[in-house]
Design an enzyme around this catalytic site. Structure first.
Site, PDB file in Angstrom:
ATOM      1  CG  ASP A 179      -7.910   4.256  -4.344  1.00 57.10           C
ATOM      2  OD1 ASP A 179      -9.109   4.232  -4.723  1.00 57.10           O
ATOM      3  OD2 ASP A 179      -7.050   3.482  -4.788  1.00 57.10           O
TER       4      ASP A 179
ATOM      5  CE1 TYR B 231      -6.862   2.969  -0.532  1.00 56.95           C
ATOM      6  CE2 TYR B 231      -4.537   3.382  -0.068  1.00 56.95           C
ATOM      7  CZ  TYR B 231      -5.529   2.667  -0.718  1.00 56.95           C
ATOM      8  OH  TYR B 231      -5.177   1.631  -1.536  1.00 56.95           O
TER       9      TYR B 231
ATOM     10  CD  GLU C 169      -2.992  -0.725  -0.082  1.00 62.56           C
ATOM     11  OE1 GLU C 169      -3.161   0.456  -0.456  1.00 62.56           O
ATOM     12  OE2 GLU C 169      -3.522  -1.686  -0.651  1.00 62.56           O
TER      13      GLU C 169
END
Length: 347
Positions: free
Chosen positions: A134, A116, A33
């Site tokens: 996102d 997020y 991520e």
């Protein structure tokens, strides 16, 4: 037609085979991520593999040096992400006994992990019902549901977050979050989305109202700053002049060459510029223009000029920030992309 069901159905048929999708290891998911933030999968995948190879466990990451992390990160940009990851790995060791947390409320407290990323890790690793929002999700929701609030406004973020969270209720969070993100990345793309073969097009607000190229809306970007960097390349006896960049500016703690920043690309012809050169490299120094580059950052444009030095002398006591190191040692240090490109061509 159920929006969520169609998204998941599409995902099962079209999803990419990516390594972090086959694990619930929060550490591995965290790596993917952070590395993929503002980075295309094609660009980020080799970095993900490299980091996982060097740091298979969070303990390995926590024990790494910043120089090692930045060298592995070199070329990805947004170097603060790499530094934050090192800090986060140390936090996990100190606060969580080396076990990467999987709950949103614990993740959000770690450095470099925002709403997020916390939602992504907690849903993928722990199936927690937290919707990811996102750029891909913003785009899908804005187009399909006709949300016309700017995605980077306070009201817009609130509206999108509430909508996204309402849609994940009663869904399998890990599956649904992956599905809508992948749908935005491959089907509902920023440019040239595949509307003609989109399973959602019949009920898509943007498609029906000819607003696909308009949505999502975004407030005007911040002003781009222009800067002019003049680098000086001094090579003697297999050594090269270098310095480490200071905190508080781009590329902090990375290594480049001695630098004079000017106000424009003509200032290097003026007397004051030459006075600075002589102050650094002696009165008898000669310079030769080697290369010119235009380097684009998110909010800055850097115009770079590389000058070769000849007949130079450096007083290292007076200019302690400048070091002379073996070229091979210099190549092993972390550099900004524009410097590493120069090294490949000239050193």
């Amino acid at each position: 037609m159920n929006f969520q069901n169609e998204i998941i159905k599409w995902y099962k048929l079209n999803k990419r085979d990516l390594p972090w999708r086959s694990t619930t290891d929060a550490y591995v998911i965290w790596l993917s991520e952070i590395i993929l933030q503002q980075t295309r999968v094609e660009q980020g995948l080799p970095y993900f593999n490299k980091f996982l190879q060097h740091f298979p466990k969070v303990e390995d990451f926590a024990n790494a040096s910043e120089t090692h992390v930045l060298k592995l990160w070199q070329g990805l940009g947004y170097y603060s992400r790499g530094r934050n990851m090192l800090f986060t790995a140390k936090q996990v060791m100190e606060l969580h006994g080396g076990i990467f947390p999987v709950k949103y409320d614990e993740l959000i407290k770690l450095k470099g992990i925002g709403e997020y990323t916390a939602a992504a890790i907690s849903s993928f690793a722990n199936n927690q019902s937290k919707a990811v929002v996102d750029g891909n999700v913003f785009r899908v929701l804005s187009r399909y549901f006709g949300v016309e609030e700017p995605i980077n406004s306070t009201l817009g973020k609130k509206e999108f977050t509430e909508l996204a969270q309402s849609l994940i209720e009663d869904q399998q969070p890990s599956l649904y979050n992956q599905a809508i993100m992948e749908f935005g990345a491959l089907q509902c793309k920023p440019k040239s989305p595949l509307c003609s073969i989109c399973p959602l097009r019949l009920n898509c607000f943007a498609f029906k109202h000819n607003k696909v190229d308009i949505l999502p809306l975004k407030l005007k970007k911040v002003k781009i700053r222009e800067r002019w960097f003049n680098y000086f390349i001094g090579v003697k006896d297999d050594h090269v002049l270098t310095k480490q960049r200071k905190p508080g500016d781009i590329w902090e703690q990375m290594y480049d060459f001695p630098l004079i920043e000017t106000l424009d690309n003509e200032e290097y012809l003026k007397p004051d510029f030459w006075n600075q050169i002589k102050y650094l490299f002696g009165n008898e120094v000669n310079i030769k223009l080697l290369s010119q580059k235009k380097h684009l950052l998110t909010h800055q444009i850097i115009y770079v000029q590389f000058f070769g030095l000849d007949n130079y002398i450096v007083n290292f006591n007076l200019h302690a920030e400048i070091k002379s190191v073996l070229i091979e040692d210099f190549k092993a240090l972390p550099h900004p992309k524009v410097i590493s490109n120069f090294i490949e061509t000239y050193l």
